[in-house]
Every structure is written in C-alpha cells, then in structure tokens.
Design a protein around this motif. Structure first.
Motif, PDB file in Angstrom:
ATOM      1  N   ALA A  41      26.820 -48.150  31.201  1.00 34.51           N
ATOM      2  CA  ALA A  41      27.905 -48.350  30.245  1.00 34.51           C
ATOM      3  C   ALA A  41      27.523 -47.744  28.902  1.00 34.51           C
ATOM      4  O   ALA A  41      26.403 -47.914  28.421  1.00 34.51           O
ATOM      5  CB  ALA A  41      28.203 -49.837  30.089  1.00 34.51           C
ATOM      6  N   GLY A  42      28.464 -47.006  28.307  1.00 32.52           N
ATOM      7  CA  GLY A  42      28.217 -46.376  27.026  1.00 32.52           C
ATOM      8  C   GLY A  42      27.719 -44.955  27.125  1.00 32.52           C
ATOM      9  O   GLY A  42      27.722 -44.224  26.130  1.00 32.52           O
ATOM     10  N   ASP A  43      27.296 -44.533  28.330  1.00 29.09           N
ATOM     11  CA  ASP A  43      26.837 -43.160  28.529  1.00 29.09           C
ATOM     12  C   ASP A  43      28.025 -42.198  28.515  1.00 29.09           C
ATOM     13  O   ASP A  43      29.176 -42.596  28.710  1.00 29.09           O
ATOM     14  CB  ASP A  43      26.105 -43.008  29.872  1.00 29.09           C
ATOM     15  CG  ASP A  43      24.739 -43.676  29.870  1.00 29.09           C
ATOM     16  OD1 ASP A  43      24.321 -44.171  28.805  1.00 29.09           O
ATOM     17  OD2 ASP A  43      24.106 -43.707  30.944  1.00 29.09           O
ATOM     18  N   VAL A  44      27.712 -40.923  28.313  1.00 31.13           N
ATOM     19  CA  VAL A  44      28.734 -39.874  28.302  1.00 31.13           C
ATOM     20  C   VAL A  44      28.728 -39.120  29.626  1.00 31.13           C
ATOM     21  O   VAL A  44      27.658 -38.750  30.123  1.00 31.13           O
ATOM     22  CB  VAL A  44      28.494 -38.877  27.143  1.00 31.13           C
ATOM     23  CG1 VAL A  44      29.345 -37.616  27.312  1.00 31.13           C
ATOM     24  CG2 VAL A  44      28.791 -39.532  25.800  1.00 31.13           C
ATOM     25  N   LEU A  45      29.905 -38.923  30.204  1.00 29.07           N
ATOM     26  CA  LEU A  45      30.076 -38.052  31.363  1.00 29.07           C
ATOM     27  C   LEU A  45      30.617 -36.747  30.792  1.00 29.07           C
ATOM     28  O   LEU A  45      31.748 -36.698  30.309  1.00 29.07           O
ATOM     29  CB  LEU A  45      31.062 -38.658  32.364  1.00 29.07           C
ATOM     30  CG  LEU A  45      31.130 -38.055  33.777  1.00 29.07           C
ATOM     31  CD1 LEU A  45      32.039 -38.892  34.671  1.00 29.07           C
ATOM     32  CD2 LEU A  45      31.602 -36.605  33.780  1.00 29.07           C
ATOM     33  N   LEU A  46      29.803 -35.704  30.812  1.00 31.74           N
ATOM     34  CA  LEU A  46      30.149 -34.444  30.150  1.00 31.74           C
ATOM     35  C   LEU A  46      30.500 -33.352  31.158  1.00 31.74           C
ATOM     36  O   LEU A  46      29.723 -33.053  32.063  1.00 31.74           O
ATOM     37  CB  LEU A  46      28.976 -33.992  29.271  1.00 31.74           C
ATOM     38  CG  LEU A  46      29.128 -32.665  28.523  1.00 31.74           C
ATOM     39  CD1 LEU A  46      30.327 -32.692  27.594  1.00 31.74           C
ATOM     40  CD2 LEU A  46      27.843 -32.350  27.754  1.00 31.74           C
ATOM     41  N   MET A  52      22.310 -41.246  22.373  1.00 35.96           N
ATOM     42  CA  MET A  52      23.226 -41.604  23.453  1.00 35.96           C
ATOM     43  C   MET A  52      22.957 -40.718  24.670  1.00 35.96           C
ATOM     44  O   MET A  52      22.806 -39.503  24.543  1.00 35.96           O
ATOM     45  CB  MET A  52      24.676 -41.424  22.981  1.00 35.96           C
ATOM     46  CG  MET A  52      25.726 -41.864  23.994  1.00 35.96           C
ATOM     47  SD  MET A  52      27.393 -41.552  23.394  1.00 35.96           S
ATOM     48  CE  MET A  52      27.407 -42.570  21.913  1.00 35.96           C
ATOM     49  N   ASN A  53      22.880 -41.330  25.843  1.00 33.70           N
ATOM     50  CA  ASN A  53      22.629 -40.574  27.065  1.00 33.70           C
ATOM     51  C   ASN A  53      23.886 -39.867  27.564  1.00 33.70           C
ATOM     52  O   ASN A  53      24.993 -40.384  27.431  1.00 33.70           O
ATOM     53  CB  ASN A  53      22.118 -41.502  28.165  1.00 33.70           C
ATOM     54  CG  ASN A  53      20.691 -41.943  27.932  1.00 33.70           C
ATOM     55  OD1 ASN A  53      19.933 -41.277  27.226  1.00 33.70           O
ATOM     56  ND2 ASN A  53      20.303 -43.065  28.524  1.00 33.70           N
ATOM     57  N   SER A  54      23.692 -38.701  28.150  1.00 36.90           N
ATOM     58  CA  SER A  54      24.808 -37.967  28.740  1.00 36.90           C
ATOM     59  C   SER A  54      24.438 -37.506  30.138  1.00 36.90           C
ATOM     60  O   SER A  54      23.275 -37.281  30.447  1.00 36.90           O
ATOM     61  CB  SER A  54      25.175 -36.751  27.878  1.00 36.90           C
ATOM     62  OG  SER A  54      24.115 -35.812  27.855  1.00 36.90           O
ATOM     63  N   HIS A  55      25.459 -37.386  30.963  1.00 40.19           N
ATOM     64  CA  HIS A  55      25.282 -36.934  32.341  1.00 40.19           C
ATOM     65  C   HIS A  55      26.178 -35.713  32.536  1.00 40.19           C
ATOM     66  O   HIS A  55      27.400 -35.820  32.423  1.00 40.19           O
ATOM     67  CB  HIS A  55      25.659 -38.047  33.324  1.00 40.19           C
ATOM     68  CG  HIS A  55      24.860 -39.298  33.119  1.00 40.19           C
ATOM     69  ND1 HIS A  55      23.753 -39.609  33.876  1.00 40.19           N
ATOM     70  CD2 HIS A  55      24.999 -40.309  32.225  1.00 40.19           C
ATOM     71  CE1 HIS A  55      23.244 -40.765  33.459  1.00 40.19           C
ATOM     72  NE2 HIS A  55      23.987 -41.202  32.459  1.00 40.19           N
ATOM     73  N   LEU A  56      25.574 -34.566  32.817  1.00 41.37           N
ATOM     74  CA  LEU A  56      26.324 -33.319  32.946  1.00 41.37           C
ATOM     75  C   LEU A  56      26.830 -33.167  34.380  1.00 41.37           C
ATOM     76  O   LEU A  56      26.047 -33.280  35.331  1.00 41.37           O
ATOM     77  CB  LEU A  56      25.439 -32.123  32.586  1.00 41.37           C
ATOM     78  CG  LEU A  56      25.255 -31.786  31.110  1.00 41.37           C
ATOM     79  CD1 LEU A  56      24.753 -32.980  30.324  1.00 41.37           C
ATOM     80  CD2 LEU A  56      24.312 -30.598  30.953  1.00 41.37           C
ATOM     81  N   TYR A  57      28.136 -32.917  34.515  1.00 37.91           N
ATOM     82  CA  TYR A  57      28.702 -32.704  35.848  1.00 37.91           C
ATOM     83  C   TYR A  57      29.187 -31.266  35.950  1.00 37.91           C
ATOM     84  O   TYR A  57      30.028 -30.806  35.169  1.00 37.91           O
ATOM     85  CB  TYR A  57      29.863 -33.661  36.127  1.00 37.91           C
ATOM     86  CG  TYR A  57      30.453 -33.447  37.504  1.00 37.91           C
ATOM     87  CD1 TYR A  57      29.712 -33.743  38.643  1.00 37.91           C
ATOM     88  CD2 TYR A  57      31.726 -32.910  37.669  1.00 37.91           C
ATOM     89  CE1 TYR A  57      30.215 -33.508  39.910  1.00 37.91           C
ATOM     90  CE2 TYR A  57      32.248 -32.684  38.932  1.00 37.91           C
ATOM     91  CZ  TYR A  57      31.488 -32.986  40.055  1.00 37.91           C
ATOM     92  OH  TYR A  57      31.994 -32.752  41.311  1.00 37.91           O
ATOM     93  N   LEU A  58      28.633 -30.539  36.929  1.00 32.16           N
ATOM     94  CA  LEU A  58      28.949 -29.128  37.142  1.00 32.16           C
ATOM     95  C   LEU A  58      29.511 -28.961  38.547  1.00 32.16           C
ATOM     96  O   LEU A  58      28.913 -29.418  39.518  1.00 32.16           O
ATOM     97  CB  LEU A  58      27.687 -28.282  36.990  1.00 32.16           C
ATOM     98  CG  LEU A  58      26.888 -28.492  35.691  1.00 32.16           C
ATOM     99  CD1 LEU A  58      25.467 -27.973  35.853  1.00 32.16           C
ATOM    100  CD2 LEU A  58      27.574 -27.793  34.540  1.00 32.16           C
ATOM    101  N   ARG A  59      30.663 -28.276  38.646  1.00 32.62           N
ATOM    102  CA  ARG A  59      31.270 -28.100  39.964  1.00 32.62           C
ATOM    103  C   ARG A  59      31.885 -26.712  40.098  1.00 32.62           C
ATOM    104  O   ARG A  59      32.475 -26.185  39.163  1.00 32.62           O
ATOM    105  CB  ARG A  59      32.378 -29.128  40.184  1.00 32.62           C
ATOM    106  CG  ARG A  59      33.007 -29.052  41.591  1.00 32.62           C
ATOM    107  CD  ARG A  59      34.313 -29.828  41.671  1.00 32.62           C
ATOM    108  NE  ARG A  59      35.375 -29.231  40.878  1.00 32.62           N
ATOM    109  CZ  ARG A  59      36.083 -28.172  41.254  1.00 32.62           C
ATOM    110  NH1 ARG A  59      35.844 -27.560  42.402  1.00 32.62           N
ATOM    111  NH2 ARG A  59      37.027 -27.691  40.466  1.00 32.62           N
ATOM    112  N   ALA A  60      31.718 -26.123  41.270  1.00 32.23           N
ATOM    113  CA  ALA A  60      32.432 -24.904  41.642  1.00 32.23           C
ATOM    114  C   ALA A  60      33.044 -25.169  43.009  1.00 32.23           C
ATOM    115  O   ALA A  60      32.559 -25.999  43.778  1.00 32.23           O
ATOM    116  CB  ALA A  60      31.497 -23.700  41.676  1.00 32.23           C
ATOM    117  N   SER A  61      34.109 -24.443  43.323  1.00 33.19           N
ATOM    118  CA  SER A  61      34.872 -24.793  44.519  1.00 33.19           C
ATOM    119  C   SER A  61      34.282 -24.269  45.823  1.00 33.19           C
ATOM    120  O   SER A  61      34.476 -24.865  46.864  1.00 33.19           O
ATOM    121  CB  SER A  61      36.314 -24.300  44.380  1.00 33.19           C
ATOM    122  OG  SER A  61      36.327 -22.903  44.179  1.00 33.19           O
TER     123      SER A  61
END
Length: 208
Positions: free
Chosen positions: A61-66, A1-10
C-alpha cells in the motif's frame, strides 16, 4: 517512495523492455525508489498476466505502479478494466502513467487540489483505456477486412503457408474474427496450436 515498473509488449516481435530506460529516468527524476521491474510479452487484452499479477502481489500500500502509457497496461474489455482498477485500488497502489501528466500528482499528496486532479485523472485514465481497447478492435477488423478483400479480388488467393494446414489456418482466423479481444495465448489454446502459429498468421494477414 517505492515504485514498481510494468513493461509490456504484445508479441515476441516487440521488446517489452524498450521503455525500461525512460521509466528508470522518470523514477529517478521523481525521487522514486525502484522496488521491482516486471516485463512480459503478452496481449494487453488479457487480464491474467503473470508479471502483472506478480507485481500486484509484491507491491505494498502506498507504492507506485509505474507504466509508460495506458495501452501498455490495458487494452482490456470494460469489465476487465474495472476489475484491474479494483485490484490496484484494493492494494492501495498509486497508478502513475509516464505520458499522462495528471497522474504524476499521485506521487505527492496535494490536499483539495490533488483530490480534484485525481477525479480528472481517473476520467482521463478511463477514456484512454477505452481508446486503447477500440484501437485493438479496429486493428483486428482491418485484418479481417483485408483478408476478405483479397479473397474477393482473387478467389484462388491463399496466404503464404496456408497450404501447410488449411484447417488450422481457418480455425485461427475464425477465432480471431469472433473474439477480437482474445489474446494470442487463448486463441492458441482453443485452436490447439502453438502461440507462434497464431502470431505468424496474424503477421501474414496484416501483410495481406
């Protein structure tokens, strides 16, 4: 399963990539294939974030937003949080938060038990998103109160650097007080100054 990593700092004083290694390890442990890593330094109170929008556009569709935690994804108003959840749902993505165990079950389908856990998970997500927003509002209020207390104790007091542009300082402070959830970018645009100026004023108010 594919995942997309989201990284954020302010702000630029923080490192949006700080959690990258831990999220990569999490993905490996769960057997997820990393299809993309999206990192940005921007306020969580802002819905329209370039990298977040790019992630939503690229994911299938079906991917993970991590994400590492809910507050990395959202310090949004209730309306904007609902809009973001709607966009994630419309894309058919699975929102997995590393420090929210109930979201981990979204990686695998688990029948009726999984459906019940999803209801519980959605409730926890909403609760944590609300707490993240309230924390942001309290932080802005503390800055405002600290400035007022300092002025009350010493009417002649002026924060470092204020003499350089009193009108600009007052304008930025007024905008932050009136719109506590507004991002630094938005404040800078309305005040007609650089984002760095807004960050500097925030730091000096916090130090006060």
């Amino acid at each position: 399963m594919n995942s997309h990593l989201y990284l954020r700092a302010s702000t630029k004083d923080q490192d949006a990539n700080r959690a990258k290694a831990s999220l990569e390890a999490f993905a490996a442990e769960k057997g997820l294939v990393i299809a993309g890593i999206y990192s940005e330094n921007i306020s969580g109170t802002k819905l329209e974030r370039p990298e977040l929008m790019r992630l939503l556009g690229a994911a299938n569709a079906g991917d993970v937003l991590l994400c590492e935690s809910v507050d990395r994804l959202s310090r949004l108003s209730q309306a904007d949080w609902e809009a973001l959840k709607g966009a994630i749902k419309a894309k058919g993505l699975r929102l997995v938060i590393a420090d929210l165990p109930t979201s981990h079950m979204l990686i695998e389908e688990k029948g009726i038990t999984g459906q019940i856990m999803q209801v519980i998970n959605n409730m926890l997500l909403d609760l944590m998103a609300t707490m993240a927003r309230l924390d942001q509002e309290k932080r802005v209020e503390r800055i405002k109160q600290g400035l007022e207390n300092k002025k009350a104790a010493d009417p002649e007091w002026k924060p470092a650097g204020k003499s350089k542009d009193t009108a600009m300082w007052d304008k930025v402070v007024a905008l932050m007080a009136k719109h506590p959830t507004m991002s630094a970018d938005q404040v800078a645009k309305l005040a007609d100054c650089g984002v760095a100026t807004v960050y500097r004023i925030k730091r000096e108010l916090k130090a006060a």
